[in-house]
Write an enzyme that holds these catalytic residues in place. Sequence first.
Site, PDB file in Angstrom:
ATOM      1  N   LEU A  46      18.468  -0.742   6.503  1.00 30.06           N
ATOM      2  CA  LEU A  46      17.324  -1.910   7.335  1.00 30.06           C
ATOM      3  C   LEU A  46      17.406  -3.222   6.198  1.00 30.06           C
ATOM      4  O   LEU A  46      16.933  -4.116   6.158  1.00 30.06           O
ATOM      5  CB  LEU A  46      16.476  -1.230   7.611  1.00 30.06           C
ATOM      6  CG  LEU A  46      15.810  -0.787   8.551  1.00 30.06           C
ATOM      7  CD1 LEU A  46      14.813  -0.260   9.431  1.00 30.06           C
ATOM      8  CD2 LEU A  46      16.152  -1.817  10.168  1.00 30.06           C
ATOM      9  N   GLY A  98      15.842   1.201  -4.292  1.00 28.01           N
ATOM     10  CA  GLY A  98      17.295   2.392  -3.060  1.00 28.01           C
ATOM     11  C   GLY A  98      17.160   1.506  -1.503  1.00 28.01           C
ATOM     12  O   GLY A  98      17.364   0.661  -1.723  1.00 28.01           O
ATOM     13  N   ASP A 129      -1.218  -5.691  -4.600  1.00 28.85           N
ATOM     14  CA  ASP A 129       0.325  -6.408  -4.699  1.00 28.85           C
ATOM     15  C   ASP A 129       0.704  -7.108  -2.206  1.00 28.85           C
ATOM     16  O   ASP A 129       1.460  -6.208  -2.834  1.00 28.85           O
ATOM     17  CB  ASP A 129       1.819  -5.378  -4.820  1.00 28.85           C
ATOM     18  CG  ASP A 129       2.935  -7.029  -4.792  1.00 28.85           C
ATOM     19  OD1 ASP A 129       2.245  -7.351  -4.910  1.00 28.85           O
ATOM     20  OD2 ASP A 129       4.128  -5.918  -4.466  1.00 28.85           O
ATOM     21  N   LYS A 169       0.633  -9.478   0.038  1.00 24.34           N
ATOM     22  CA  LYS A 169       1.051 -10.298   0.360  1.00 24.34           C
ATOM     23  C   LYS A 169       1.952 -10.311   2.222  1.00 24.34           C
ATOM     24  O   LYS A 169       2.108  -9.532   2.031  1.00 24.34           O
ATOM     25  CB  LYS A 169       2.348 -10.457  -1.168  1.00 24.34           C
ATOM     26  CG  LYS A 169       3.466  -9.860  -1.051  1.00 24.34           C
ATOM     27  CD  LYS A 169       3.938 -10.162  -2.252  1.00 24.34           C
ATOM     28  CE  LYS A 169       5.118  -9.075  -2.845  1.00 24.34           C
ATOM     29  NZ  LYS A 169       6.630  -8.540  -3.512  1.00 24.34           N
ATOM     30  N   ALA A 225       4.802  -9.986   2.899  1.00 22.21           N
ATOM     31  CA  ALA A 225       6.146  -9.325   2.430  1.00 22.21           C
ATOM     32  C   ALA A 225       5.739  -7.560   2.269  1.00 22.21           C
ATOM     33  O   ALA A 225       6.248  -6.794   2.653  1.00 22.21           O
ATOM     34  CB  ALA A 225       7.205  -8.998   1.632  1.00 22.21           C
ATOM     35  N   ASN A 226       4.315  -7.220   2.349  1.00 15.53           N
ATOM     36  CA  ASN A 226       3.833  -5.807   2.122  1.00 15.53           C
ATOM     37  C   ASN A 226       2.902  -5.276   3.402  1.00 15.53           C
ATOM     38  O   ASN A 226       2.407  -4.630   3.570  1.00 15.53           O
ATOM     39  CB  ASN A 226       3.006  -5.526   0.681  1.00 15.53           C
ATOM     40  CG  ASN A 226       4.147  -5.626  -0.169  1.00 15.53           C
ATOM     41  OD1 ASN A 226       5.245  -4.789   0.031  1.00 15.53           O
ATOM     42  ND2 ASN A 226       3.760  -5.804  -1.579  1.00 15.53           N
ATOM     43  N   ASP A 241       3.659  -0.854   1.237  1.00 17.01           N
ATOM     44  CA  ASP A 241       3.671  -0.567  -0.539  1.00 17.01           C
ATOM     45  C   ASP A 241       3.179  -0.449  -1.609  1.00 17.01           C
ATOM     46  O   ASP A 241       2.081  -1.274  -1.581  1.00 17.01           O
ATOM     47  CB  ASP A 241       5.056  -1.971  -0.774  1.00 17.01           C
ATOM     48  CG  ASP A 241       5.186  -1.939  -2.057  1.00 17.01           C
ATOM     49  OD1 ASP A 241       4.960  -0.947  -3.262  1.00 17.01           O
ATOM     50  OD2 ASP A 241       5.585  -2.975  -2.544  1.00 17.01           O
TER      51      ASP A 241
END
Length: 501
Positions: free
Chosen positions: A219, A225, A346, A348, A350-351, A364
């Site tokens: 994905l 990683g 954090d 945002k 994206a998280n 996250d």
Amino acid sequence: MSGVQTAEAEAQAQNQANGNRTRSRSHLDNTMAIRLLPLPVRAQLCAHLDALDVWQQLATAVKLYPDQVEQISSQKQRGRSASNEFLNIWGGQYNHTVQTLFALFKKLKLHNAMRLIKDYVSEDLHKYIPRSVPTISELRAAPDSSAKVNNGPPFPSSSGVSNSNNNRTSTTATEEIPSLESLGNIHISTVQRAAESLLEIDYAELENATDGWSPDNRLGQGGFGDVYRGKWKQLDVAIKVMNYRSPNIDQKMVELQQSYNELKYLNSIRHDNILALYGYSIKGGKPCLVYQLMKGGSLEARLRAHKAQNPLPALTWQQRFSISLGTARGIYFLHTARGTPLIHGDIKPANILLDQCLQPKIGDFGLVREGPKSLDAVVEVNKVFGTKIYLPPEFRNFRQLSTGVDVYSFGIVLLEVFTGRQVTDRVPENETKKNLLDYVKQQWRQNRMELLEKHLAAPMGKELDMCMCAIEAGLHCTALDPQDRPSMNAVLKRFEPFVTD
């Protein structure tokens, strides 16, 4: 004889046998007091030890008195360096030498701490510093250590399932990589204690779930990683495989500690709006974390979906509000569920991950930190972490950590969600010198309707009130003075008139 005494005795015997060393150098190496360490070295050492949060292990190893331990704890609660206070007590009151401190670090396997002070001990002791990172097979047979890591050091990264740190560096399947227990004194039993109620999954099952880590199931790829889609126990899962590609040992330790951090906190907090961690694997080829698969992708991706090659419909106003509401509930839970608030650090788009019904879950957790006891208190940290464009000025500039950091970040997210603009976007041509926050403040005073996402029909009636409530909340959350920001509970109260669930 203790480990500390053994190391000292051996070093002293070797020094006596080594006739080629000058008397002055030998004298310095054996007797330099801790209090005489150069200030920059001491500051770097304390920052490193504070990041590992190992002062209790140090105090236990040297058998400090309870009142001395309480004194160190008190300094930490005030936002000061616990490690510095330990050195003040053990190195100052008892006048211990740097060589004795080096031996203590050896006993607790604090190898990077040993490196920081190696120039102030006998060169004969340098052989005790490992030259390479132990492999998984070596560590499986290693004895447990009483040392532990509670919070990873505050380095910015994207370590969640979204894996937004797109470092395309490749790695081979046969490469020797450290496991969760191999650095920073994180051993298998330490990981297992942190995951007491979590399922430990056989590595072979995860290999099978991903068709042997097939590229078709990958994905995303990041500095920490790869993330794979898998079918495990008839569940759709996301599997994060730790590759730790950095050649730098200190950076590997940072990455390992953040993985441990994520395991520890995602296992200890369960909420409808926090990403579910199903299990972990640390005894196979590579350490893995197994999460609920969020089929809706990230909020960031959905906000930009209209620009994609195969565009998706833009999120409706109600969907945007529901996602914001769920995110606020998740942050509120982090801040209030325990005696000590947890600060995500954090927040945002994206998280913020979405399931197939567009319900949000915060992911996250690699940078989560325990904040000060009180919701309105502040603690000073050693380093800034998180994504800087979402962080408030008092944290970016002065490292002052509080729940207000998450509140500010959430405010920026609200402005992005309802204006349709990214915080990094240029505002209209005649406003090129203004960032998103300044632009919203100006338009809020002049023409509020201009602020709203242009890819949707203009809201009307109660829907318009809902959108304006969210933007106004975003402006209050991003107040420059943290004392002027609302708590997440206050934000939720603002949203109440528009809640339909």
